[in-house]
Each structure stands twice: as C-alpha cells, then as structure tokens.
Motif scaffolding. Sequence first.
Motif, mmCIF file in Angstrom:
data_model
loop_
_atom_site.group_PDB
_atom_site.id
_atom_site.type_symbol
_atom_site.label_atom_id
_atom_site.label_comp_id
_atom_site.label_asym_id
_atom_site.label_seq_id
_atom_site.Cartn_x
_atom_site.Cartn_y
_atom_site.Cartn_z
ATOM 1 N N LEU A 29 0.843 -1.206 -0.152
ATOM 2 C CA LEU A 29 0.032 -0.040 0.060
ATOM 3 C C LEU A 29 0.685 1.362 -0.039
ATOM 4 O O LEU A 29 0.604 2.212 -0.985
ATOM 5 C CB LEU A 29 -0.995 0.136 1.291
ATOM 6 N N GLY A 30 1.906 1.186 0.946
ATOM 7 C CA GLY A 30 2.687 2.389 1.067
ATOM 8 C C GLY A 30 3.421 2.757 -0.382
ATOM 9 O O GLY A 30 3.720 3.785 -0.950
ATOM 10 N N PHE A 31 4.105 1.396 -1.142
ATOM 11 C CA PHE A 31 4.581 1.422 -2.455
ATOM 12 C C PHE A 31 3.597 2.040 -3.575
ATOM 13 O O PHE A 31 4.084 2.911 -4.164
ATOM 14 C CB PHE A 31 4.930 0.098 -2.602
ATOM 15 N N TYR A 32 2.590 1.735 -3.602
ATOM 16 C CA TYR A 32 1.535 2.232 -4.289
ATOM 17 C C TYR A 32 1.099 3.561 -4.378
ATOM 18 O O TYR A 32 0.865 4.528 -5.158
ATOM 19 C CB TYR A 32 0.230 1.336 -4.357
ATOM 20 N N LEU A 33 0.862 3.899 -3.055
ATOM 21 C CA LEU A 33 0.320 5.357 -2.694
ATOM 22 C C LEU A 33 1.722 6.345 -3.082
ATOM 23 O O LEU A 33 1.686 7.489 -3.344
ATOM 24 C CB LEU A 33 0.143 5.654 -1.306
ATOM 25 N N ARG A 34 2.837 5.896 -3.086
ATOM 26 C CA ARG A 34 4.025 6.726 -3.091
ATOM 27 C C ARG A 34 4.306 6.743 -4.874
ATOM 28 O O ARG A 34 4.432 8.050 -5.230
ATOM 29 C CB ARG A 34 5.387 6.142 -2.840
ATOM 30 N N ARG A 35 3.978 5.555 -5.363
ATOM 31 C CA ARG A 35 4.094 5.611 -6.854
ATOM 32 C C ARG A 35 2.854 6.648 -7.608
ATOM 33 O O ARG A 35 3.072 7.187 -8.404
ATOM 34 C CB ARG A 35 4.148 4.237 -7.430
ATOM 35 N N PHE A 39 1.435 9.998 -1.675
ATOM 36 C CA PHE A 39 2.598 10.210 -0.585
ATOM 37 C C PHE A 39 3.569 11.011 -1.298
ATOM 38 O O PHE A 39 4.280 10.547 -2.214
ATOM 39 C CB PHE A 39 3.016 9.101 0.054
ATOM 40 N N GLY A 40 4.118 12.198 -0.588
ATOM 41 C CA GLY A 40 5.175 12.856 -1.115
ATOM 42 C C GLY A 40 6.587 12.199 -0.997
ATOM 43 O O GLY A 40 6.687 11.331 -0.404
ATOM 44 N N VAL A 245 6.641 3.296 0.937
ATOM 45 C CA VAL A 245 7.181 4.492 0.697
ATOM 46 C C VAL A 245 8.432 4.695 0.117
ATOM 47 O O VAL A 245 8.854 5.209 -1.219
ATOM 48 C CB VAL A 245 6.924 5.847 1.313
ATOM 49 N N THR A 246 9.505 4.215 0.865
ATOM 50 C CA THR A 246 10.787 4.146 0.637
ATOM 51 C C THR A 246 11.244 3.493 -0.785
ATOM 52 O O THR A 246 11.878 3.852 -1.695
ATOM 53 C CB THR A 246 11.949 3.497 1.771
ATOM 54 N N LEU A 247 10.655 2.231 -0.815
ATOM 55 C CA LEU A 247 10.678 1.438 -2.026
ATOM 56 C C LEU A 247 10.342 2.157 -3.397
ATOM 57 O O LEU A 247 10.740 1.806 -4.312
ATOM 58 C CB LEU A 247 10.152 -0.025 -1.936
ATOM 59 N N GLY A 248 9.145 2.985 -2.989
ATOM 60 C CA GLY A 248 8.640 3.544 -4.063
ATOM 61 C C GLY A 248 9.166 4.662 -4.493
ATOM 62 O O GLY A 248 8.853 5.342 -5.481
ATOM 63 N N SER A 249 10.276 5.099 -4.043
ATOM 64 C CA SER A 249 10.892 6.414 -4.328
ATOM 65 C C SER A 249 12.073 6.042 -4.820
ATOM 66 O O SER A 249 12.872 7.132 -5.411
ATOM 67 C CB SER A 249 11.275 7.145 -2.946
ATOM 68 N N ILE A 250 12.758 4.862 -5.012
ATOM 69 C CA ILE A 250 14.132 4.622 -5.456
ATOM 70 C C ILE A 250 14.010 3.887 -6.837
ATOM 71 O O ILE A 250 13.133 2.986 -6.998
ATOM 72 C CB ILE A 250 14.987 3.876 -4.508
ATOM 73 N N SER A 251 14.652 3.958 -7.893
ATOM 74 C CA SER A 251 14.878 3.442 -9.009
ATOM 75 C C SER A 251 15.361 1.898 -8.746
ATOM 76 O O SER A 251 16.610 1.378 -8.576
ATOM 77 C CB SER A 251 15.537 3.875 -9.936
ATOM 78 N N PHE A 252 14.551 0.826 -8.883
ATOM 79 C CA PHE A 252 14.727 -0.432 -8.878
ATOM 80 C C PHE A 252 15.790 -0.944 -10.069
ATOM 81 O O PHE A 252 16.665 -1.941 -9.743
ATOM 82 C CB PHE A 252 13.656 -1.483 -8.506
ATOM 83 N N LYS A 253 15.429 -0.466 -11.141
ATOM 84 C CA LYS A 253 16.282 -0.998 -12.299
ATOM 85 C C LYS A 253 17.700 -0.568 -12.188
ATOM 86 O O LYS A 253 18.734 -1.563 -12.369
ATOM 87 C CB LYS A 253 15.770 -0.446 -13.624
#
Length: 357
Positions: A29-35, A39-40, A245-253
């Motif tokens: 959920l945190g990942f989705y809302l950040r993407r 969430f800022g 949120v942290t995971l959604g903020s960083i480029s996994f690639k």
Amino acid sequence: MSVLKAVESTFTSAAIISSITSTIFIILLGFYLRRKGTFGENFGKVLTKVALSAAIPALAFNSFMQPMDGDAFRQGMGVLVWGIVIYILLIFVTPFLYQRYVKDEREVLAILTTFGSTTFFGIPIVGAVFGAKGVMYSSIFNIGYRIFLYSYAYIKMSGLKMEGKNIKKMFMNPIVIATFLGLFMWLGQHMVPQVTVHAVVNGVQTSQLTQVAFYRIDQTALWLYKPLTYLANLSSPLAWLAIGVTLGSISFKDAASDKTPWYYAFNKVVIVPLLNLVILYLLSVTGILPLSYVAVATIVVMMATPTASVASAYAISFDRQALMASNASLISTILAVVMMPVWIAVLEVINGLGIFH
C-alpha cells in the motif's frame, strides 16, 4: 510432530498467515501510494520519525509491563548475552564473505551485513507475530546492537575516534531510554512496594485480586497504559508504510543492474539469520545457552532484516561507497520483504517440531 504436520499447522494458523499478509499488504500500500503520488517524496521520512520517536519507544516500554519469573529472567539475560556475543562474532566473520572486493568495499559491506534494521523493520514484525514477550526480547537483544552500532560501526566508517556526540546519540535515543527504563522496571518489580489490585486481563479489569509493583501501569494505571498502547499499536503500520514509500521512491532498475547488492542482500537476509539459528540450536542442545522458541525466533527475525538506516547514513555521510550502500539498502529491503514470510514459516515449523523448549 512430523515435518509435514508442522508445516500444515503453520499454514493453517490464522494468526501467522494474517501477520504475514498484514506486513506485505501494508508495505505494498505504501509502495502504491508513493508511486501514485498520494505520498510525497519526504513522507516516508516523516513516518519514520513518528515511528522512531513515539510509536516504537511506547512499544518497547510497554513490552516490559509483565510479570517476571525465574525462567523469564534467564531467557532475558540469555538474549542479552547473545545480543553482545553475536555482534562480536559478526564483526570478525563478515569480512571473509567479501574477500574478493577491495579493502574499502569489503569494510563497508561487512558493516552493512553486521548491522540490520532491527528496530524499524524487526521489532514491528516481532510484535505482530510473537506479541509482547517477543518485543521485550527484541528490546533486550538490541542493547548490544546499539552499543556496537554507535561505537564500532561509527569508528570504522568514519575513520575517526569515538566522539561525544555519538555517545550522547546512543544514550539519548527515545528507544534506548524506553528500553532501559522498561528493563530496569521489569527487573526490579519484586524489590519495590507492592499494591493489591483487581487483575487486568486483555485490557479488562477482573474480580481476581493480584499483587504487583506499584509502577506496573498495565495493572495499576490503565489511564496511562492505554494511550501508550495506542501509540505502540501504530509502530507496525507506520513502519510498513514507510518501507513501502521508501521502495516506491528509488529506482529498482539502477540498483538491480549491479550484482554486489544482490550478493550482499543474500548474506544479510539469509546467511546471517541462518548462522544465528544454527549456533543457537547447538548452544541449546549442549545446554550452554538454552533459549526458548520465542527468544530464538525473535533473534532470527531481528537478524533477517535489511540494512540499518544508521549504517547507510554513515556510508553516505563519510563518503564510504555511498552509491553501493544505497543500492544494497534497497535490494536487501526487497529481499527481506520476500524472505520474512519464509523465515516466519520456517520458525513455526521448528516450533511444531519442538526443537526449542
């Protein structure tokens, strides 16, 4: 109990399955809302500050609001001893995992492998799966962790001598204060004035009379214990949202293109907890350090956590392989999210087999 029976018991336990799904769903959920942009960019940091300054200290303190008997004391002291011994052991062992790397990379990777996110990632999961006793053991275990994180890790990463500001940071941290306060109160509850009260069970006052230390607020001052409980209950969802949120903020690639973070993450999330489990089993069967299942499971979960945020901050602050440390933190967090349900399932199977008492 046979292995198949233990596995069946684990995967039909509503409590275990719901703990695992709660962790995964709230992180997603945190990942989705950040993407999505709800969430800022800095929202994860805000959630982290709230969790570390209010929710997790309340969780740590409340975990000590329980009776102490001889076995609980022995288990707690055993966890404390192991919490110091294992970090000394890892400090010497982890560099051998990275012999093919140059000295600077080897030192950084060794420290990142030794110190995980036991407070922010580990304690909320321990609380969700093993309850107050697990949180108490995790808080005691973290005493050794903090001693070495703020001393050895700082000195090694900075190349400087220990500074007064770091000693202050070690002891003035709200979680450390709550842990030591709770620990001393738990240890000393039979040496202070006792009061007779109606026993409180699951937050409800009963007609049964019991004698407790005057400061056992879970029995003597529900008006104070209850708000701390509400704060403590926030620790898990806040931590899991912040991880997402942290995971959604960083480029996994970018992080995934390098093999080193994957190798590091495997060592951190699989090898280190496995090492703990094997050694603790040997210490238990030989009678050297017989720990209960909850104590052992708590330690394994705490050691199966991703990179400690403080260790990553050291790498960035002192320009010690900052990019590698950031990538390692991301990959180890993703792998920890994937592996944590596996570890919990393995531990429950071990519990079903009765390997630890």
